[in-house]
Design an enzyme around this catalytic site. Structure first.
Site, PDB file in Angstrom:
ATOM      1  CB  CYS A   7      -0.941   0.009   1.202  1.00 10.62           C
ATOM      2  SG  CYS A   7      -2.403  -1.037   1.017  1.00 10.62           S
ATOM      3  CG  HIS A  98      -1.181  -5.266  -1.179  1.00  7.88           C
ATOM      4  ND1 HIS A  98      -1.611  -4.012  -0.757  1.00  7.88           N
ATOM      5  CD2 HIS A  98      -1.490  -5.357  -2.499  1.00  7.88           C
ATOM      6  CE1 HIS A  98      -2.165  -3.380  -1.786  1.00  7.88           C
ATOM      7  NE2 HIS A  98      -2.103  -4.179  -2.862  1.00  7.88           N
ATOM      8  CG  HIS A 100       2.532  -9.999  -4.294  1.00  7.64           C
ATOM      9  ND1 HIS A 100       2.085 -10.057  -3.002  1.00  7.64           N
ATOM     10  CD2 HIS A 100       3.580 -10.846  -4.371  1.00  7.64           C
ATOM     11  CE1 HIS A 100       2.835 -10.917  -2.310  1.00  7.64           C
ATOM     12  NE2 HIS A 100       3.739 -11.413  -3.117  1.00  7.64           N
ATOM     13  CG  HIS A 102       5.985 -13.369  -7.404  1.00  4.61           C
ATOM     14  ND1 HIS A 102       7.121 -12.878  -6.813  1.00  4.61           N
ATOM     15  CD2 HIS A 102       5.146 -13.677  -6.390  1.00  4.61           C
ATOM     16  CE1 HIS A 102       6.971 -12.889  -5.495  1.00  4.61           C
ATOM     17  NE2 HIS A 102       5.779 -13.371  -5.208  1.00  4.61           N
TER      18      HIS A 102
HETATM   19  P1  5GP Z   1       5.745 -13.205  -1.486  1.00  2.00           P
HETATM   20  O1  5GP Z   1       6.730 -14.110  -0.815  1.00  2.00           O
HETATM   21  O2  5GP Z   1       4.880 -12.488  -0.495  1.00  2.00           O
HETATM   22  O3  5GP Z   1       4.954 -13.898  -2.557  1.00  2.00           O
HETATM   23  O4  5GP Z   1       6.606 -12.137  -2.278  1.00  2.00           O
HETATM   24  C1  5GP Z   1       6.920 -10.890  -1.781  1.00  2.00           C
HETATM   25  C2  5GP Z   1       7.925 -10.278  -2.742  1.00  2.00           C
HETATM   26  O5  5GP Z   1       8.010  -8.895  -2.468  1.00  2.00           O
HETATM   27  C3  5GP Z   1       9.323 -10.853  -2.604  1.00  2.00           C
HETATM   28  O6  5GP Z   1       9.749 -11.393  -3.867  1.00  2.00           O
HETATM   29  C4  5GP Z   1      10.178  -9.651  -2.176  1.00  2.00           C
HETATM   30  O7  5GP Z   1      11.468  -9.645  -2.752  1.00  2.00           O
HETATM   31  C5  5GP Z   1       9.339  -8.476  -2.627  1.00  2.00           C
HETATM   32  N1  5GP Z   1       9.483  -7.282  -1.810  1.00  2.00           N
HETATM   33  C6  5GP Z   1       9.383  -7.215  -0.452  1.00  2.00           C
HETATM   34  N2  5GP Z   1       9.546  -5.946  -0.030  1.00  2.00           N
HETATM   35  C7  5GP Z   1       9.733  -5.198  -1.148  1.00  2.00           C
HETATM   36  C8  5GP Z   1       9.950  -3.798  -1.348  1.00  2.00           C
HETATM   37  O8  5GP Z   1      10.004  -2.973  -0.426  1.00  2.00           O
HETATM   38  N3  5GP Z   1      10.098  -3.382  -2.627  1.00  2.00           N
HETATM   39  C9  5GP Z   1      10.044  -4.240  -3.686  1.00  2.00           C
HETATM   40  N4  5GP Z   1      10.202  -3.737  -4.899  1.00  2.00           N
HETATM   41  N5  5GP Z   1       9.842  -5.574  -3.529  1.00  2.00           N
HETATM   42  C10 5GP Z   1       9.685  -6.039  -2.279  1.00  2.00           C
HETATM   43 ZN    ZN Z   2      -1.848  -3.271   1.165  1.00  2.21          ZN
END
Ligand code: 5GP
Ligand code: ZN
Length: 114
Positions: A7, A98, A100, A102
């Site tokens: 957010c 949140h 997302h 990939h």
């Molecule tokens: P999840 O494990 O929740 O599916 O993926 C979260 C992703 O967010 C990870 O690949 C991580 O590298 C990325 N990420 C976490 N914090 C940040 C941030 O502050 N900026 C950016 N650009 N990516 C982030």
């Molecule tokens: Zn959020």
């Protein structure tokens, strides 16, 4: 939502390397890329995870796919292909609560990459 890192990124309170933005959807580069191209696509609306998507979010979530299609063509990896991953919840290792997508591209991937 307060204390949600994505957010904050969508409001510009935390900087990010933006790839696409409109009033509802934002795409930016993952800070720890797992492939030569690693883009995260998020709705600006705070939806924590797939299991929190409501019927009223159907148009928004559908739009995310057309945004991804546009990004793939603009960034030049539509032809070679790419992988989309959505982690949902603890067992999948979802770290940021949140929603997302990939988008991984720029290399030939095996059956598993993350
Ligand atoms: P999840 O494990 O929740 O599916 O993926 C979260 C992703 O967010 C990870 O690949 C991580 O590298 C990325 N990420 C976490 N914090 C940040 C941030 O502050 N900026 C950016 N650009 N990516 C982030
Ligand atoms: Zn959020």
């Amino acid at each position: 939502m307060e204390d949600c890192i994505f957010c904050k990124i969508s409001k510009g309170e935390i900087p990010s390397e933006k790839v696409y933005e409109d009033e509802e959807v934002l795409a930016f580069k993952d800070i720890h890329p797992a492939a030569p191209i690693h883009i995260l696509v998020i709705p600006k609306k705070h939806i924590a995870k797939v299991t929190d998507i409501m019927p009223e979010d159907e148009a928004l979530v559908g739009k995310m796919y057309t945004v991804i299609n546009k990004i793939a063509k603009e960034q030049g990896f539509a032809e070679d292909g790419f992988r989309m991953i959505i982690n949902c919840g603890r067992d999948a290792g979802q770290e940021v609560m949140h929603l997302h997508f990939h988008i991984l591209a720029g290399t030939k991937m095996g059956p598993k990459i993350i």
